[in-house]
Scaffold this motif. Structure first.
Motif, short mmCIF file in Angstrom:
data_model
loop_
_atom_site.label_atom_id
_atom_site.label_comp_id
_atom_site.label_asym_id
_atom_site.label_seq_id
_atom_site.Cartn_x
_atom_site.Cartn_y
_atom_site.Cartn_z
N GLU A 10 -0.98 10.80 6.37
CA GLU A 10 -0.85 9.90 5.23
C GLU A 10 -2.19 9.66 4.54
OE1 GLU A 10 3.00 7.30 6.78
OE2 GLU A 10 1.12 6.28 6.34
N ARG A 11 -2.16 9.61 3.21
CA ARG A 11 -3.35 9.32 2.42
C ARG A 11 -3.05 8.15 1.49
NH1 ARG A 11 -4.17 12.69 5.63
NH2 ARG A 11 -5.22 14.70 5.44
N PRO A 12 -3.96 7.18 1.36
CA PRO A 12 -3.71 6.06 0.44
C PRO A 12 -3.59 6.54 -1.00
CG PRO A 12 -5.54 5.58 1.93
CD PRO A 12 -5.24 7.04 2.07
N ARG B 266 -2.68 3.99 10.05
CA ARG B 266 -1.66 4.94 9.61
C ARG B 266 -1.93 6.32 10.21
NH1 ARG B 266 2.41 2.67 9.16
NH2 ARG B 266 3.29 4.52 8.17
N VAL C 230 0.86 -1.18 0.00
CA VAL C 230 0.00 0.00 0.00
C VAL C 230 0.90 1.23 0.00
CG1 VAL C 230 -1.85 1.25 1.13
CG2 VAL C 230 -1.77 -1.24 1.29
N LEU D 123 -7.94 1.76 3.89
CA LEU D 123 -6.58 1.23 4.02
C LEU D 123 -5.86 1.90 5.19
CD1 LEU D 123 -5.68 1.14 0.24
CD2 LEU D 123 -5.95 -0.86 1.73
N ALA D 124 -6.02 3.20 5.33
CA ALA D 124 -5.40 3.92 6.45
C ALA D 124 -5.98 3.45 7.77
CB ALA D 124 -5.59 5.42 6.28
N MET E 30 -10.37 4.97 -0.85
CA MET E 30 -9.40 4.04 -0.27
C MET E 30 -9.05 4.34 1.19
SD MET E 30 -6.66 3.21 -3.29
CE MET E 30 -6.11 4.89 -3.55
N GLN E 31 -9.79 5.21 1.84
CA GLN E 31 -9.41 5.57 3.20
C GLN E 31 -9.46 4.38 4.15
OE1 GLN E 31 -8.00 8.35 3.80
NE2 GLN E 31 -7.69 7.92 5.97
N PHE F 257 1.37 5.10 0.36
CA PHE F 257 0.73 6.26 0.96
C PHE F 257 1.50 7.52 0.58
CE2 PHE F 257 -0.82 2.95 3.77
CZ PHE F 257 -2.11 3.35 4.07
N THR G 5 -6.96 0.50 -7.45
CA THR G 5 -7.47 1.72 -6.82
C THR G 5 -8.93 1.54 -6.43
OG1 THR G 5 -7.96 2.59 -9.03
CG2 THR G 5 -5.87 3.27 -8.02
N LEU H 10 -2.97 0.57 -4.08
CA LEU H 10 -2.90 -0.76 -3.48
C LEU H 10 -2.37 -1.71 -4.55
CD1 LEU H 10 -3.55 -3.02 -1.44
CD2 LEU H 10 -5.95 -2.86 -2.14
#
Length: 221
Positions: free
Chosen positions: A188-190, A184, A125, A178-179, A175-176, A127, A171, A193
Motif C-alpha cells: 500500500e502507498r498513501p 499498513r 487516508v 502515514l503508512a 506521505m509515507q 491508500f 497531500t 489524506l
C-alpha cells in the motif's frame, strides 16, 4: 469455465427527466467546496462507513479494486498524523516549494500549520494497493492503480458532499509517514489524506470561480 453474467437493471429515464436530473446534480455539485476549517462536532461512524463504501463502488482496472481506506477518529493517532504532516509541510514551505508554487497558494491563506487534522472528527487516508499477495506469497499485479483510486476518490468526495459534510484533499508530500503510523502493509502507498466533518458556523472560503464550459468542454458531433 465462462464467467457468469447477470442482468443489468436500471430504470429508463426519459430525456426531459434526464435533463432536469443532470442540471440538478450539476448545481448540487457546484456548491461543493474545499474547506480548511472544521467543526469538532461528531459525525456518526455509520455515515462515514456509508461514504467509504460508496467510494468502493467505483470502477477499477480488471475489477481489482486497488484501494484501502483508513478511517481515523482516534485522537492520539490524529495528533501523530498532524505532527508528522506539519514536519513535512514546514520543509515544503521553507525550501521545497518554488516561489511560483507559493505564489499560487496565496489566495488560500494556507501555511505549514494544519490544526484541522486534529479538529476534524474523522480523517480518511486513501491508500493505493500496488499489488496483491496470494496465499503462497506470490505477487499479483493490480492494473491502472492511480486511475482507479483517483476515480474512487472522486466518488468519495461526492458522497461526503451528499452527506452534508465538508472535506479537504490534503497531500503533505512525502506521505509515507502515514503508512508507518497506521502500520499498513508493504503493498500500500498513501494517496490522499482527507479530513472530514461539519463546516463551522463561521467558515469562509476563497472567492474563486470555476472554468466556464467553453474552457472545459470540447464537443465533436
Amino acid at each position: 469455465m465462462p464467467h457468469q453474467f447477470i442482468p443489468y437493471q436500471q430504470k429508463y429515464v426519459m430525456p426531459d427527466e434526464m435533463r432536469q436530473q443532470s442540471a440538478n446534480f450539476l448545481q448540487f455539485m457546484h456548491r461543493r467546496r474545499t474547506l480548511r476549517q472544521f467543526s469538532d462536532q461528531p459525525v456518526p461512524l455509520e455515515v462515514m462507513q456509508n461514504i467509504i463504501m460508496t467510494a468502493s463502488t467505483a470502477p477499477s482496472g480488471a475489477h481489482k479494486q486497488p484501494w484501502s481506506f483508513c478511517l481515523i477518529g482516534n485522537p492520539t493517532l490524529k495528533k501523530q498524523i498532524r505532527e508528522a504532516a506539519e514536519k513535512e509541510e514546514y520543509l515544503n514551505y521553507h525550501g521545497r516549494m518554488t516561489a511560483e508554487w507559493l505564489q499560487d497558494l496565496t489566495p488560500f491563506d494556507t501555511n505549514w500549520q494544519k490544526p484541522f487534522l486534529e479538529t476534524a472528527p474523522w480523517l480518511i487516508v486513501v491508500f493505493k494497493r500496488i499489488y496483491e499477495t496470494d496465499e503462497q506469497g506470490h505477487k499479483q499485479n493490480n492494473y491502472y492503480v492511480a486511475e482507479s483510486v483517483g476515480i474512487a476518490t472522486g466518488f468519495l468526495l461526492a458522497a461526503i458532499h451528499h452527506a452534508g459534510l465538508v472535506a479537504l484533499t490534503h497531500t503533505p508530500s512525502p506521505m509515507q509517514f502515514l503508512a508507518q503510523i497506521l502500520q499498513r502493509p508493504q503493498n500500500e502507498r498513501p494517496f490522499l489524506l482527507i479530513p472530514v466533518g461539519y463546516a463551522p458556523t463561521n467558515a469562509t472560503i476563497p472567492n474563486l470561480t470555476r472554468k466556464p464550459m467553453e474552457e472545459v468542454l470540447f464537443t465533436y458531433q
